[in-house]
Design an enzyme around this catalytic site. Structure first.
Site, PDB file in Angstrom:
ATOM      1  CD  GLU A 181      -1.506   2.157   2.104  1.00  9.99           C
ATOM      2  OE1 GLU A 181      -1.174   3.338   1.577  1.00  9.99           O
ATOM      3  OE2 GLU A 181      -1.739   2.269   3.257  1.00  9.99           O
ATOM      4  CB  CYS A 206      -1.432   6.609   2.384  1.00 10.67           C
ATOM      5  SG  CYS A 206      -2.515   5.407   3.345  1.00 10.67           S
TER       6      CYS A 206
END
Length: 693
Positions: free
Chosen positions: A259, A298
């Site tokens: 990720e 993120c």
């Protein structure tokens, strides 16, 4: 004297004795040294082997439900001491709200997976996937897909922004799957992850070898990994690519999921003009994503994609909201709503990336790159030269196609504003990000929402449709949830975390198994037609869970269906569908030979044929599943029912459990009339009188 941050390996706390290399970790607001970090001398290979042996053994002795109960206990242990975590979290630059997202969010993941594991997984160690696949005409050869635990260790390589949530969102599904975890937190905030692990260790609840912590670098990690291990990485795309290229991943069978950084977008619909609820919700969300965790998420909005005619209004609204709602400073000072970045190195990197965006055509329209005045810990206002502070920044690109806007991420309180003219243009701009974790769409126009969503879905792991109806209840653009997938294609890493039980299955191997009904019953703990069944003797409903066995069965007597029965049921229930009441119309239907019995009449009669009515271990019938009507029943036909104990699931925290029964209704020609599962709740033990407790 500043102490070294300990690691927790092989069941004990470890610190380096006299390292030649170490890193200083400093308070994000003041620059004071918090701890030193080094793993020099740590036997990483032994820690991994400890997980594969001791950890696998201790977790393998537990069922999914037993692991789920432990996850809840972990959550409660952390809740009892979360004030300690909040105090440390402030040193990372996190405000109280930021800490809530990280700490309470992580605890919430534990609670969520505890509940989902006990509701959605069997109380066993093998998970069955999908229906039975018949492989022979006589039913003696079947196929099934099963999930079993990977035999290695789940290694976490985490980012600095969420030291608690980032660890627990990976740990919870791995633990539930039965896979031990080794956590490697990012150095700037690793002391908070260490405190979380210490609380779990001191709780005495952790199965031996199930959780280890390495505080510091792991340069030779991949040299010690092998088939059966899995790596979950969160960090930069460039680092992920280099790790993914390692032979352990390419040819050694190590599973790798990433990720990574993501140029996420938020699209303002053409209908969401200034003054609409959608416009207001869009601006609130944009500012929230710029300032929460100082934009170090993120999932933060990096590209604000708005209609050309709304650009100036959005800029003005963002400016006003930041001025009104944002107080930059030390999180320990009263009233501060946005803290510093995690480190001065991170501050310098964000400003460097902002410079690149400016060089590529981005004009700062909100905020400044000058050192900001901030609220200090004593409540005064001033500069903090040793603090990692950056003002919220919004840049505007006149050229929405500028490559930099879609490829450069300043991982801080920074967003770029891009304009579009048509919905197709907006979708194309979203796609230019090369794959994202999340995109949100603010519109109250279903047509526009559907067009945008269908165009951009392939480029996103998650989408949020934001409008006046869900703005108040929405969890927001930047909030991954345990029950929804977190991850994204392309630049976002191509990985997938969370998503409910999906994340558990990422830590297991799906295998196709072929065999006889008897063998598949033994492997899965689920009775398969054709396996041994035990009828006669004591009625299965008289047996507690302690006495009941898979395959215990009752075969009922037969009952004839008459035309009077059909008509009585029709008038009593009001279900006078023509197939039951009109002979000519029913005969003209290609599915029926004439008037037929109601399917629900047959199911109701079946219950009367198999039930034992007296009080006993069976507490309740709480549902039917997978009901299918196969052969019509005409007046004069007879039916009987076979009821077989198919799956027995004790509940770990209750005095009862669930029994799934395989129910088959047959006619006088032994043809299947209906098949379904009956669900009952049954006491674990008989009371002295033999009735339900």
């Amino acid at each position: 004297m500043t102490e070294y941050l300990p690691s927790y390996v092989q069941g004990t706390w470890w610190t380096p004795s006299s390292p030649t290399r170490s890193a200083e970790v400093r308070d994000a607001s003041t620059g004071d040294v918090v701890t030193l970090v080094s793993t020099e001398g740590l036997d990483l290979a032994a820690a991994l082997e400890h997980a594969r042996t001791v950890g696998q053994r201790s977790l393998g002795a537990l069922t999914f439900h037993q692991r789920g109960v432990l996850l809840k206990q972990f959550a409660l242990a952390l809740t009892d001491r979360k004030d300690e975590l909040y105090a440390l979290s402030a040193r990372t630059g996190a405000t109280k709200n930021d800490s809530w997202v990280d700490i309470d969010g992580g605890i919430g993941v534990l609670f969520s997976y505890s509940g989902k594991g006990r509701r959605e997984l069997p109380n066993s160690r093998v998970h069955v996937d999908g229906p039975v696949e018949p492989l022979s005409k006589d039913g003696s050869f079947l196929g099934r897909h099963v999930y079993t635990t990977l035999p290695g260790v789940a290694v976490q390589i985490n980012a600095f922004n969420f030291p608690v949530w980032g660890s627990l969102e990976k740990f919870a599904p791995a633990f539930l799957a039965g896979m031990p975890t080794l956590v490697k937190p990012a150095t700037p905030t690793g002391y908070l992850a260490e405190a979380m692990v210490r609380i779990l260790v001191e709780s005495g609840l952790l199965p031996e070898g199930s959780l280890q912590l390495v505080s510091g670098g792991v340069p030779d990690l991949f040299e010690h990994l092998r088939l059966g291990d899995i790596v979950g990485f969160t960090g930069s795309a460039s680092t992920a690519e280099s790790l993914k290229a390692h032979p352990a991943v390419q040819t050694g069978g190590v599973r790798f999921t990433a990720e990574t950084d993501s140029i996420n977008a938020s699209v303002l619909g053409t209908d969401a003009v200034e003054g609409t609820p959608e416009f207001d919700a869009y601006v609130r969300q944009l500012v929230t994503e710029m300032t929460t965790k100082a934009g170090q998420k993120c999932t933060a909005i990096r590209r604000a994609i708005v209609p050309t005619g709304s650009a100036d209004a959005v800029i003005s609204a963002v400016q006003a909201r930041i001025a009104d709602k944002t107080v930059l400073g030390d999180p320990r000072a009263e009233g501060v709503t946005m803290g510093p970045l995690a480190s001065t190195a991170q501050r310098d990197e964000v400003l460097r990336q902002v410079g690149r965006l400016q060089t590529a055509g981005g004009r700062i329209v909100v905020g400044t790159t000058d050192a900001p005045e901030v609220r200090l810990s004593d409540g005064s206002t001033g500069l903090s030269p040793d603090g990692a502070f950056v003002s919220p920044l919004l840049l505007r690109f006149d050229d929405a196609q500028a490559e930099a806007a879609h490829s450069i991420e300043a991982f801080g309180p920074v967003s770029s504003l891009l304009t579009y003219d048509t919905t197709a243009d907006a979708a194309a701009l979203v796609a230019r990000g090369g794959g994202s974790l999340v995109t949100s769409i603010a519109t109250h126009d279903p047509v526009q929402a559907v067009e945008l969503a269908t165009r951009i879905a392939p480029f996103n792991g998650r989408m949020l449709l934001l409008d006046r109806d869900d703005a108040r209840s929405s969890t927001g653009h930047g909030s991954p949830l345990p029950n929804l997938v977190h991850g994204g294609p392309g630049r976002a890493g191509g990985g997938e975390e969370l998503g409910g039980i999906r994340a558990v299955l990422h830590h297991m191997q799906r295998t196709a198994v072929q065999g006889s009904p008897e063998m598949l019953t033994a492997l899965t703990g689920v009775w398969h037609a054709g396996a041994a069944a035990h009828s006669g003797g004591r009625h299965p409903f008289r047996k507690s869970l302690a006495e009941l066995r898979i395959g215990d069965q009752i075969v009922s007597a037969s009952r004839e269906v008459t035309l009077d029965d059909i008509e009585t049921f029709a008038h009593f229930t009001g279900d006078t569908f023509y197939a039951h009441m009109d002979e000519a119309a029913a005969a003209a239907n290609p599915f029926f030979p004439g008037r037929v019995a109601h399917g629900y009449l047959l199911v109701s009669w079946a219950a009367g044929l198999f039930v034992d009515p007296e009080p006993g271990p069976v507490l309740a019938n709480y549902g039917l599943e997978n009901l299918r009507f196969i052969t019509p029943v005409s007046p004069g036909d007879t039916i009987r029912v076979e009821l077989t104990a198919k799956q027995i699931t004790p509940r770990e925290t209750d005095e009862y459990g669930e029994v799934r029964w395989d129910a088959v209704i047959r006619n006088q020609s032994d043809e299947f009339v209906a098949t379904y599962d009956v669900l009952t709740l049954v006491n674990k033990e008989q009371t002295p009188e033999g009735v339900a407790a």
